[in-house]
Design a protein around this motif. Sequence first.
Motif, short mmCIF file in Angstrom:
data_model
loop_
_atom_site.label_atom_id
_atom_site.label_comp_id
_atom_site.label_asym_id
_atom_site.label_seq_id
_atom_site.Cartn_x
_atom_site.Cartn_y
_atom_site.Cartn_z
N ASN A 218 -32.85 4.02 20.99
CA ASN A 218 -33.57 4.67 22.09
C ASN A 218 -34.43 5.83 21.58
OD1 ASN A 218 -32.63 3.00 24.16
ND2 ASN A 218 -30.84 4.29 24.56
N LEU A 219 -33.87 6.64 20.69
CA LEU A 219 -34.62 7.77 20.16
C LEU A 219 -35.84 7.29 19.36
CD1 LEU A 219 -31.68 10.03 18.92
CD2 LEU A 219 -33.14 10.45 20.89
N GLU A 220 -35.64 6.30 18.54
CA GLU A 220 -36.75 5.77 17.74
C GLU A 220 -37.84 5.17 18.64
OE1 GLU A 220 -34.56 3.13 15.31
OE2 GLU A 220 -33.87 4.71 13.92
N THR A 221 -37.41 4.51 19.71
CA THR A 221 -38.38 3.92 20.64
C THR A 221 -39.18 5.01 21.34
OG1 THR A 221 -36.97 1.99 21.02
CG2 THR A 221 -38.64 2.47 22.69
N GLU A 222 -38.50 6.04 21.82
CA GLU A 222 -39.23 7.13 22.48
C GLU A 222 -40.19 7.81 21.51
OE1 GLU A 222 -38.66 11.28 25.00
OE2 GLU A 222 -36.87 10.30 24.17
N LEU A 223 -39.75 8.00 20.28
CA LEU A 223 -40.61 8.65 19.28
C LEU A 223 -41.86 7.81 19.03
CD1 LEU A 223 -40.79 11.11 17.43
CD2 LEU A 223 -39.52 9.82 15.71
N ARG A 224 -41.70 6.50 18.94
CA ARG A 224 -42.87 5.63 18.75
C ARG A 224 -43.83 5.72 19.95
NH1 ARG A 224 -39.02 1.94 16.81
NH2 ARG A 224 -39.07 0.78 18.76
N LEU A 225 -43.27 5.73 21.14
CA LEU A 225 -44.11 5.81 22.34
C LEU A 225 -44.85 7.13 22.40
CD1 LEU A 225 -41.68 4.24 24.96
CD2 LEU A 225 -43.76 3.20 24.02
#
Length: 229
Positions: A218-225
């Motif tokens: 989830n953290l990696e996904t938010e960072l990419r977004l």
Amino acid sequence: MADNAAPHADAAATHDVLLARWTRLLSRCQEPDRAEGRPDPVPYGENLLARWAESHRHYHTTEHLLAVLDRVEELAHHSADPDAVRLAAWFHDAVYDPERSENEERSARLAERALPEAGVSAARAAEVARLVRLTVRHDPEPGDADGEVLCDADLAVLAGSPRTYAAYAAAVRQEYGFVPHDAFRDGRSAVLRELLELPSLFRTSTGRERWERTARYNLETELRLLSVS
């Protein structure tokens, strides 16, 4: 009318559940031999719940408090003093102003003032305040069982379903609505990177097993977004 009333009914139910849990908790933690008698837990609980229900809160709400308390129960078997952790959960964001940077310190000081007045021993009040201060960085020392439980319970939101995590991220953004987009993106990205750089987000074995992989995703996904926003 019914549709408008439903959120208020939910908030009232959450308030009542939390107040009952607080009353049982504080009653257990009050010193038994106070000459002046034990203070009534209810006014202290109402004061805390009023803080958690402040209108500027969108994530750090009574719903978050209830979720952290529930996660503490899941992890309580790891704790040396579960009731100290429960008290710390109640106080960890009791003072919260997104425009100020010392909320954890102010929350800890509130615990240091309120708990002895409410009949809790000075030693346990000091432990509660110490635990609250750990939520600045969520990085307890190895072997700090109570700190590990509180920090894991507070970070468990990171391991929500995609929909739950998206709602969490949106609520955080709403709390910082006064911050311009670029500044928020940069600040939030820095927070996410700091979390991802930790050797483990969760310190208890239960937390690692249940939440670590999903939380990192989830953290990696938010960072990419954020990087493309």
